[in-house]
Design a protein around this motif. Structure first.
Motif, short mmCIF file in Angstrom:
data_model
loop_
_atom_site.label_atom_id
_atom_site.label_comp_id
_atom_site.label_asym_id
_atom_site.label_seq_id
_atom_site.Cartn_x
_atom_site.Cartn_y
_atom_site.Cartn_z
N LEU A 1 1.02 -1.27 -0.05
CA LEU A 1 -0.05 0.02 -0.10
C LEU A 1 0.97 1.26 0.04
O LEU A 1 1.94 1.33 0.67
CB LEU A 1 -0.97 0.19 1.13
CG LEU A 1 -2.03 -1.28 1.43
CD1 LEU A 1 -2.84 -0.80 2.49
CD2 LEU A 1 -2.81 -1.30 0.08
N ALA A 2 0.46 2.17 -0.76
CA ALA A 2 1.32 3.52 -1.21
C ALA A 2 0.63 4.65 -1.47
O ALA A 2 -0.39 4.46 -2.39
CB ALA A 2 2.47 3.19 -1.90
N ASP A 3 0.75 5.96 -1.02
CA ASP A 3 0.10 6.91 -1.52
C ASP A 3 1.18 7.59 -2.71
O ASP A 3 2.03 8.29 -1.97
CB ASP A 3 -0.25 7.66 -0.64
CG ASP A 3 -0.91 9.47 -0.92
OD1 ASP A 3 -0.79 9.39 -2.28
OD2 ASP A 3 -1.31 10.17 -0.13
N ILE A 4 0.92 7.29 -3.69
CA ILE A 4 2.11 7.79 -4.75
C ILE A 4 2.28 9.07 -4.87
O ILE A 4 3.11 9.34 -5.67
CB ILE A 4 2.00 6.89 -5.93
CG1 ILE A 4 0.57 7.17 -6.95
CG2 ILE A 4 2.11 5.25 -5.81
CD1 ILE A 4 0.73 6.61 -8.11
N SER A 5 1.19 9.86 -4.45
CA SER A 5 1.45 11.37 -4.83
C SER A 5 2.52 11.80 -3.66
O SER A 5 2.95 13.20 -3.87
CB SER A 5 0.24 12.12 -4.29
OG SER A 5 -0.21 11.81 -3.05
N ASP A 6 2.81 11.08 -2.76
CA ASP A 6 4.17 11.26 -1.79
C ASP A 6 5.40 10.58 -2.39
O ASP A 6 5.37 9.41 -2.75
CB ASP A 6 3.83 10.80 -0.49
CG ASP A 6 4.97 11.07 0.55
OD1 ASP A 6 6.17 11.32 0.05
OD2 ASP A 6 4.73 10.60 1.67
N PRO A 7 6.27 11.45 -3.12
CA PRO A 7 7.47 10.81 -3.48
C PRO A 7 8.34 9.71 -2.50
O PRO A 7 8.93 8.76 -3.30
CB PRO A 7 8.45 12.09 -3.98
CG PRO A 7 7.97 13.12 -3.13
CD PRO A 7 6.44 13.23 -2.87
N ALA A 8 8.28 9.89 -1.58
CA ALA A 8 8.92 9.12 -0.70
C ALA A 8 7.99 7.58 -0.52
O ALA A 8 8.91 6.51 -0.77
CB ALA A 8 9.06 9.45 0.84
N GLN A 9 6.75 7.69 -0.56
CA GLN A 9 5.94 6.59 -0.58
C GLN A 9 6.20 5.77 -2.15
O GLN A 9 6.28 4.69 -2.34
CB GLN A 9 4.46 6.87 -0.51
CG GLN A 9 4.28 6.98 1.17
CD GLN A 9 3.08 6.88 1.40
OE1 GLN A 9 2.16 6.05 1.34
NE2 GLN A 9 2.61 8.20 2.28
N ASP B 1 1.68 13.65 -10.79
CA ASP B 1 2.83 13.65 -9.80
C ASP B 1 3.02 11.88 -9.81
O ASP B 1 4.18 11.83 -9.54
CB ASP B 1 2.67 14.30 -8.80
CG ASP B 1 2.41 15.77 -8.83
OD1 ASP B 1 2.49 16.39 -10.11
OD2 ASP B 1 1.78 16.50 -7.99
N GLY B 2 2.16 11.11 -9.26
CA GLY B 2 2.46 9.92 -8.95
C GLY B 2 3.00 8.90 -10.03
O GLY B 2 4.00 8.39 -9.75
N ALA B 3 2.56 9.28 -11.18
CA ALA B 3 3.20 8.47 -12.44
C ALA B 3 4.75 9.04 -12.82
O ALA B 3 5.41 8.16 -12.95
CB ALA B 3 2.35 9.03 -13.80
N PHE B 4 4.99 10.41 -12.37
CA PHE B 4 6.31 10.90 -12.51
C PHE B 4 7.36 10.17 -11.37
O PHE B 4 8.17 9.64 -11.55
CB PHE B 4 6.41 12.31 -12.25
CG PHE B 4 7.81 13.05 -12.41
CD1 PHE B 4 8.68 12.98 -13.33
CD2 PHE B 4 8.20 13.52 -11.09
CE1 PHE B 4 9.81 13.54 -13.01
CE2 PHE B 4 9.25 13.82 -10.71
CZ PHE B 4 10.35 14.07 -11.82
N TYR B 5 6.78 10.30 -10.08
CA TYR B 5 7.31 9.83 -8.95
C TYR B 5 7.89 8.24 -9.04
O TYR B 5 8.63 7.85 -8.95
CB TYR B 5 6.58 9.95 -7.49
CG TYR B 5 6.48 11.42 -7.32
CD1 TYR B 5 7.30 12.35 -7.61
CD2 TYR B 5 5.23 11.73 -6.82
CE1 TYR B 5 7.03 13.76 -7.34
CE2 TYR B 5 5.10 13.06 -6.34
CZ TYR B 5 6.09 14.16 -6.61
OH TYR B 5 5.88 15.24 -6.32
N CYS B 6 6.82 7.49 -9.68
CA CYS B 6 7.13 6.04 -9.92
C CYS B 6 8.12 5.67 -10.90
O CYS B 6 8.72 4.92 -10.93
CB CYS B 6 5.63 5.23 -10.01
SG CYS B 6 4.55 5.11 -8.67
N ALA B 7 7.70 6.37 -11.96
CA ALA B 7 8.55 6.42 -13.29
C ALA B 7 10.14 6.72 -12.58
O ALA B 7 11.34 6.10 -13.07
CB ALA B 7 8.23 7.14 -14.50
#
Length: 248
Positions: free
Chosen positions: A61-69, A116-122
């Protein structure tokens, strides 16, 4: 696990297109990292179905809008499976709100999860995919970003941004043997909450020529193809799967 078993992260894979995508990739032998922000029960069910398909799965589980998560998600995948080959950026947040009533907080919520989440994950995943010898990033777009809709300024802007992100990453990551594409679903038969517009939200989209809504499996099949060896010459593309509702 064999060192040759490929690994995929599918964000937002507790239900709907995300779950269907996880299962399609599992049938191709991928081990799957199932992830959602808080739908632990549904994510666990997706993982169970993946295992029933004959491959391994973990839930993170992760909130991908948070770059650390988002980084933590990728680190959990590599820590458990030892490699990463595919990232499917499917997670998004939806709201149905008129522009005049839209708050900055709601704008940031939608942009934060979807774009943002897509960017952080990529950003976190790309070095690991490159280390594995190359692989694939697939972003999920939305037909409303190409035809417009009322009450979706934030969601449409975020999904339109996914197309730009795809083209830019395709250029930057080609040297690492990483392909990047966007799949754009039309009106799909999915479970949606009232805040996302429910069935009313779908009614704002153009009708498919085929006279029906699409199924999550029909989107997942395209994602599966883009993650296959047969699609290694496809990158930087925006591919529409909409039953003829929109013809670019």
């Amino acid at each position: 696990m064999s060192d040759q078993t490929k690994v995929a992260i599918v964000t937002g894979s507790a239900l709907n297109i995300g779950r269907a995508t996880a299962l399609h990739l599992a049938r191709d032998g991928f081990s799957i990292v199932v992830t959602a922000r808080q739908s632990e029960h549904d994510a666990a069910e997706t993982a169970r179905q993946v295992r029933d398909a004959g491959t391994d799965a973990i839930v993170h589980l992760a909130d991908i809008s948070d770059p650390a998560q988002a980084r933590g998600l990728v680190e959990a995948a590599v820590g458990h499976f030892g490699r990463l080959d595919v990232l499917v950026n499917n997670a998004s947040a939806r709201r149905q709100t008129k522009f005049a009533d839209m708050t900055p907080e709601e704008w940031r919520e939608i942009m934060g999860t979807t774009l943002d989440g897509a960017f952080y994950c990529a950003h976190a995943a790309a070095p690991h995919i490159a280390k594995a010898g190359g692989g694939t990033i697939v972003n999920l777009g939305g037909i409303s970003a190409h035809v417009g809709a009322v009450g979706r300024v934030h969601a449409i802007t975020a999904k339109a941004g996914m197309v730009g992100l795809t083209r830019a990453l395709a250029k930057e990551l080609a040297g690492d043997n990483i392909t990047v594409n966007t799949v754009v679903p039309g009106s799909i038969e999915t479970i949606r909450g009232a805040a996302a517009g429910g069935n009313h939200g779908r009614s704002l989209l153009p009708d498919a020529l085929l006279g029906r809504r699409g199924q999550p499996d029909e989107i997942a099949a395209m994602v599966r193809f883009l993650c296959s060896p047969e699609a290694r010459y496809v990158t930087g593309q925006t591919i529409h799967v909409n039953g003829g509702a929109f013809m670019p």
